[in-house]
Design an enzyme around this catalytic site. Sequence first.
Site: not given
Length: 314
Positions: A16, A143
């Site tokens: 990401k 995350d």
Amino acid sequence: MRPQPMGTITVTAPAKVNLHLEVLGVRPDGFHELAMVMQSIDLADRLSFRTTADAELTLSCDDPSLSLADDNLVIKAAQLLRRRSGLSELGAAIHLEKRIPIGAGLAGGSSDGAAALVGLNALWGLGHSSADLERLAAELGSDMPFCVAGGSQLCFGRGELLEPLPAVQDPLAVLLVKDPDVSVSTPWAYRRCRELQGDRYLQGEDSFEQRRQVLRGMAWTQPIRAAEPPPLRNDLQSVVAPETPAVQAALRLLSSLEGTLAVAMSGSGPSCFALFADPASCAAAQTKLDHQLAAEGLRSWCCPLQPHGVRIEA
Ligand code: C5P
């Protein structure tokens, strides 16, 4: 009824980037209260899972620099999932093909951990929903819940409170740049942020929620478009860059390019990226920078944005 384990499955685990990383303040648990927009990109690790008869959990990897011990999020995820299932006889041999740079601010380790939850849930036939797996992921890393579904999401709290955003409509791509010999410690980056910016932090849940409302009302809730590129922001950039020459070099080179929509650092760094309207202009910029990147010892990847997180391969 006991779940029916399957034979072997393969899962891709994408990286990401942070299109927005705003540090709002400090939480009662000592973590930072964040407001982020995270975006999956087409740069992925690949994990294969095979059932074993001996109740062992083993991890192998094609990158010898990675720890394969209990501190690896893949092993942590496997142990947590097995513990919660109450089926201590479950075993798996896991192999990781590492493509996402390590310690880069790209959530590579978190995505691998999320892939372990998704892969082993299927392999062991446990039947957990995505929401269940996101809750387990939140116990292992801030995350990690994002990495389960991925795509484009607003992420609040420590990063684990997810609000999905509309899928990106245009074929946007990022040019990622990283020094292969440099990594940044996330705890250090947040500690330094508090030292340098703590006096400007918001105080209390009411002011955090007001700021979340502003973000929900901004362009982020519309599909991201090349014609109106999002204003990238990363509050850790001004903390990490002054002490990390590799970040300064990456930002300088990316900012010198024509045709970028925006440039920023990802996560706690040191990866930096430039956003492009399409993969062709991204690849052309990569070619143009080739010599300068090599001269600075930097590696680069041209990656289309990706509308999903970890996926079981057909
Ligand atoms: O949750 P994760 O293991 O990714 O966090 C790594 C470290 O980063 C934490 O131990 C903490 O020092 C810092 N952190 C933080 N606030 C967050 C996320 C991470 O202070 N929201």
